[in-house]
Write a protein that holds these residues in place. Structure first.
Motif, PDB file in Angstrom:
ATOM      1  N   SER A  60       0.818  -1.242  -0.089  1.00 23.86           N
ATOM      2  CA  SER A  60       0.069  -0.191  -0.006  1.00 23.86           C
ATOM      3  C   SER A  60       1.030   1.417   0.019  1.00 23.86           C
ATOM      4  O   SER A  60       0.605   2.073  -0.867  1.00 23.86           O
ATOM      5  CB  SER A  60      -0.924  -0.118   1.149  1.00 23.86           C
ATOM      6  OG  SER A  60      -1.830   1.103   1.375  1.00 23.86           O
ATOM      7  N   ARG A  61       1.892   1.333   0.903  1.00 24.37           N
ATOM      8  CA  ARG A  61       2.763   2.552   0.933  1.00 24.37           C
ATOM      9  C   ARG A  61       3.552   2.661  -0.114  1.00 24.37           C
ATOM     10  O   ARG A  61       3.814   3.814  -0.754  1.00 24.37           O
ATOM     11  CB  ARG A  61       3.642   2.429   2.240  1.00 24.37           C
ATOM     12  CG  ARG A  61       2.659   2.537   3.625  1.00 24.37           C
ATOM     13  CD  ARG A  61       3.497   2.625   4.820  1.00 24.37           C
ATOM     14  NE  ARG A  61       3.825   1.327   5.243  1.00 24.37           N
ATOM     15  CZ  ARG A  61       5.085   0.868   5.395  1.00 24.37           C
ATOM     16  NH1 ARG A  61       6.318   1.874   5.118  1.00 24.37           N
ATOM     17  NH2 ARG A  61       5.525  -0.435   5.668  1.00 24.37           N
TER      18      ARG A  61
ATOM     19  N   GLU B 295       1.697   4.084  -3.143  1.00 21.20           N
ATOM     20  CA  GLU B 295       1.387   5.606  -2.992  1.00 21.20           C
ATOM     21  C   GLU B 295       2.724   6.209  -3.469  1.00 21.20           C
ATOM     22  O   GLU B 295       2.647   7.419  -3.804  1.00 21.20           O
ATOM     23  CB  GLU B 295       1.259   5.969  -1.612  1.00 21.20           C
ATOM     24  CG  GLU B 295      -0.213   5.583  -1.046  1.00 21.20           C
ATOM     25  CD  GLU B 295      -0.480   5.806   0.572  1.00 21.20           C
ATOM     26  OE1 GLU B 295       0.520   5.965   1.106  1.00 21.20           O
ATOM     27  OE2 GLU B 295      -1.633   5.602   0.776  1.00 21.20           O
ATOM     28  N   ASP B 296       3.943   5.611  -3.006  1.00 17.98           N
ATOM     29  CA  ASP B 296       5.098   6.459  -3.427  1.00 17.98           C
ATOM     30  C   ASP B 296       5.863   5.907  -4.673  1.00 17.98           C
ATOM     31  O   ASP B 296       6.986   6.519  -5.133  1.00 17.98           O
ATOM     32  CB  ASP B 296       6.052   6.131  -2.327  1.00 17.98           C
ATOM     33  CG  ASP B 296       5.589   6.589  -1.218  1.00 17.98           C
ATOM     34  OD1 ASP B 296       4.862   7.700  -1.058  1.00 17.98           O
ATOM     35  OD2 ASP B 296       6.018   6.240   0.020  1.00 17.98           O
TER      36      ASP B 296
END
Length: 76
Positions: A38-39, A42-43
């Motif tokens: 997930s993180r 996002e990045d």
């Protein structure tokens, strides 16, 4: 990565790498790995920018999925 078959082969190799090199993976549990997915998703635009790749993240393909899964193995 051009198609589903190549992506499936990539997943198999990622699984084998986890089995053989688990100590090198940052995220060793499913919970930690999914959080990293997930993180990292996002990045990921930062990853592409830092590696001078012009990727349209509005048109996700098998290679982007593979990049997310691979990157999530070491993303903190």
């Amino acid at each position: 990565m051009k198609n589903k078959k190549e992506f499936t082969q990539f997943i198999d190799s990622l699984r084998a790498d986890f089995i053989e090199n688990k100590e090198q993976w940052e995220n060793k549990t499913l919970e930690d790995y999914l959080e990293a997915v997930s993180r990292y998703t996002e990045d990921i635009d930062g990853y592409y920018k830092n590696t001078n790749q012009e990727i349209d993240l509005e048109k996700v393909d098998w290679q982007i999925f593979a990049d997310v899964l691979k990157g999530s193995s070491f993303y903190e």
